[in-house]
Scaffold this active site. Structure first.
Site, PDB file in Angstrom:
ATOM      1  N   ASP A 186      31.225 -44.341 -61.773  1.00 34.55           N
ATOM      2  CA  ASP A 186      31.565 -42.937 -61.375  1.00 34.55           C
ATOM      3  C   ASP A 186      31.991 -42.176 -62.882  1.00 34.55           C
ATOM      4  OD1 ASP A 186      32.039 -40.450 -60.260  1.00 34.55           O
ATOM      5  OD2 ASP A 186      34.036 -40.971 -59.809  1.00 34.55           O
ATOM      6  N   TYR A 201      33.012 -36.935 -59.454  1.00 32.86           N
ATOM      7  CA  TYR A 201      32.241 -36.893 -58.016  1.00 32.86           C
ATOM      8  C   TYR A 201      30.664 -37.278 -58.376  1.00 32.86           C
ATOM      9  CZ  TYR A 201      35.978 -33.363 -57.511  1.00 32.86           C
ATOM     10  OH  TYR A 201      37.160 -32.686 -57.766  1.00 32.86           O
ATOM     11  N   HIS A 202      30.808 -38.182 -59.363  1.00 29.31           N
ATOM     12  CA  HIS A 202      29.380 -38.834 -59.514  1.00 29.31           C
ATOM     13  C   HIS A 202      29.176 -40.308 -59.237  1.00 29.31           C
ATOM     14  CE1 HIS A 202      28.857 -35.115 -62.738  1.00 29.31           C
ATOM     15  NE2 HIS A 202      28.849 -34.593 -61.427  1.00 29.31           N
ATOM     16  N   PRO A 203      29.652 -40.654 -58.170  1.00 29.48           N
ATOM     17  CA  PRO A 203      29.089 -42.172 -57.650  1.00 29.48           C
ATOM     18  C   PRO A 203      27.688 -42.471 -57.643  1.00 29.48           C
ATOM     19  CG  PRO A 203      29.792 -40.897 -55.746  1.00 29.48           C
ATOM     20  CD  PRO A 203      29.978 -39.908 -56.671  1.00 29.48           C
TER      21      PRO A 203
END
Length: 542
Positions: A300, A470-472
């Site tokens: 992330d 919020y970029h998993p």
């Protein structure tokens, strides 16, 4: 949608897509263009027809509501034991209905790296560029890098905040190159973002792919349908079991595509008995196929906010007033069209790096604790983000019950290099703030605060204020090695008729926001299922 059921029919489909998010909408929308294919799209959430989705500046208003999966990570040792909030969209459009709408692909080198890591040239930048161009309807027109007439509307912000222009000029004054298009030749430099909006309103993946397909008789969309497991028989996926309206339903499928995202796709694989055998047994799931990579390798983008109080002008703090609401509703202009992160910068923490590893988002508002508390002061935020991440985490089941959230260990700062790069980013953010027109706007630094100087103080500040961007990704990684989950055609290793198409398949994080690459993966999946290939020579003709 053509045949929209509160709970779906229990018959069979050619393709069942699980998850109507960024990638899933693209998969279902594109597949349903073929009238011979019967497509079912299952979505655990509900409608996206709410004002907070459509008004860009309201993006965080749906976080922590029933339209959000509302995830929280496990305690993070690298962050003083803090748990971080992870919003994930639980509605049509998925996280593209609650995100900051930044139109960003990442670096060309990212996709060439995917090609190298998967051993498949068709993931290289020259091969995915035609997909990016095909899916796009860019207000600036078509050129070598951009397309028009595609489903995904891309525009420049209609009413950018005056501080946004100021921060771009200040970064230029600090020596950074101006970049008017982060999705063209180079990522490096500073400029305003393009956004996935249409006439000042959010344009999500559902707006792009799903709603226009509403009247197709071969597409069925079922909302409030929680997938509980993939049905498997003789090494093949045969359908999906899902919970809807208090009862369990099953549907049979020629092919199943999981598009639940980096948290839910590995969770559903594991609930179905596909994953690391010892872990599955430990939570009481029968092992159907031992696949050790499921849920591993999670990555992330971490964010550290640098916040200043401001001396003059007004932030977006009080933008939501009757006048601005009326203006937005009437003409789609004004501060409510803001995506908050209006401008950005890409740079390197060290000059020897081949590609940028830092991204900054500039917000004309105080953004703190992931919007848990409304801004209480006039302020400006520079969000320092590490986009080349060395730390890794995992997704694991906490229970065999599908309604339990999985255990999310993001692994933040487990690799020392990530901490050092973020410290460097704070120093660069301060440099930009001290010169040019922004210097006249900004007052005292509120966080980390002027007293935080020197590497030790800044490292401590990173650990106590770091949040998720919020970029998993990468929890069902694509590749040919033993730890990979899907092959380069997105097929789950060792299981027939089952693919994953979402951010979880990325071999590693892109150097930039993940929404647009996720939609591209959905486009690619539909092509693969339909047996279509993209001719890379198209990439050079406007």
């Amino acid at each position: 949608m053509g045949h929209k059921h509160a709970c779906g029919p229990s018959d069979s489909y050619d393709v069942v897509v699980v998850g109507a998010g960024s990638a899933g909408c693209a998969v279902a929308g594109r597949l349903s263009e073929d009238p011979s294919l019967r497509v079912l799209l299952l979505e655990a959430g509900g409608s996206d027809k709410v004002l907070e989705v459509q008004a860009p500046a309201g993006l965080y208003k749906l976080w922590r509501t029933r339209r959000d999966w509302n995830y929280t990570t496990e305690e993070q040792p690298g962050l003083d034991g803090r748990k971080l909030f992870w919003p994930r969209g639980k509605l049509l459009g998925g996280s593209s209905s609650i995100n900051a709408m930044i139109y960003m692909r990442g670096a060309a080198a990212d996709y060439d790296e995917w090609a190298a890591l998967t051993g498949d040239r068709s993931w290289s930048y020259e091969h995915v560029l035609p997909l990016f161009r095909r899916m796009e309807d860019n207000a600036r027109g078509a050129d070598r890098w951009h397309g028009t007439g595609g489903p995904l509307r891309v525009e420049d912000l209609r009413s950018p905040h005056p501080w946004t222009k100021a921060v771009v000029e200040s970064a230029v004054a600090a020596g950074y190159p101006r970049n008017d298009d982060f999705n063209a030749a180079s990522l490096e430099g500073v400029g305003q973002y393009q956004v996935t909006q249409k006439r000042g309103r959010r344009w999500s993946s559902a707006d792009a792919y799903l709603h226009p397909a509403a009247d197709r008789p071969n597409l069925t969309v079922v909302t409030s349908a929680l997938a509980t497991r993939v049905l498997l028989s003789g090494g093949r996926a045969t359908g999906v079991e899902y919970r809807c309206g208090g009862s369990l339903q099953t549907v049979s499928a020629g092919e199943v595509v999981l598009s639940g995202g980096a948290v839910n796709s590995p969770q559903l694989l594991m609930l179905s008995g596909i994953g690391p055998a010892d872990h599955l047994r430990s939570v009481g799931v029968d092992v159907v196929h031992d696949l050790p990579g499921v849920g591993a390798g999670l990555q992330d983008h971490p964010l550290v906010p640098v916040v200043w109080h401001t001396r003059s002008g007004t932030s977006l703090r009080l933008a939501e007033n009757p006048l601005n609401i009326a203006r937005w509703k009437a003409v789609g202009r004004g501060p409510l069209t803001s995506n908050l992160a209006e401008a950005g910068l890409f740079t390197r923490s060290r000059p020897d790096l081949a590609e940028p590893d830092l991204q900054m988002h500039f917000l004309p508002v105080k953004f703190w604790k992931q919007a848990e508390i409304d801004p209480d002061a006039e302020a400006f935020t520079t969000a320092v983000v590490l986009v080349d991440v060395h730390s890794r985490g995992s997704i694991r089941l906490r229970s065999s019950d599908p309604t339990w959230a999985p255990a999310i260990d993001a692994g933040y700062l487990t690799d020392e290099r990530d901490l050092d790069a973020l410290v460097c980013g704070i120093e660069k953010a301060r440099e930009i703030a001290s010169v040019g027109p922004l210097a006249a706007v900004l007052g005292e630094e509120w966080s980390p605060g002027a007293a935080a100087t020197g590497r030790d103080a800044l490292r401590a500040s990173v650990q106590s204020t770091l949040e998720s961007l919020y970029h998993p990704v990468s929890s069902c990684r694509m590749g040919a090695d033993d730890a990979a989950v899907v092959d380069s055609a997105l097929r789950v290793h060792g299981v027939e008729g089952l693919r994953v198409a979402d951010a979880s398949v990325m071999p590693r994080l892109v150097r930039g926001n993940t929404n647009v690459p996720s939609i591209m993966i959905g486009e690619r999946a539909a092509d693969l299922i339909r047996g279509r290939t993209v001719d890379p020579t198209l990439a050079t003709t406007p």
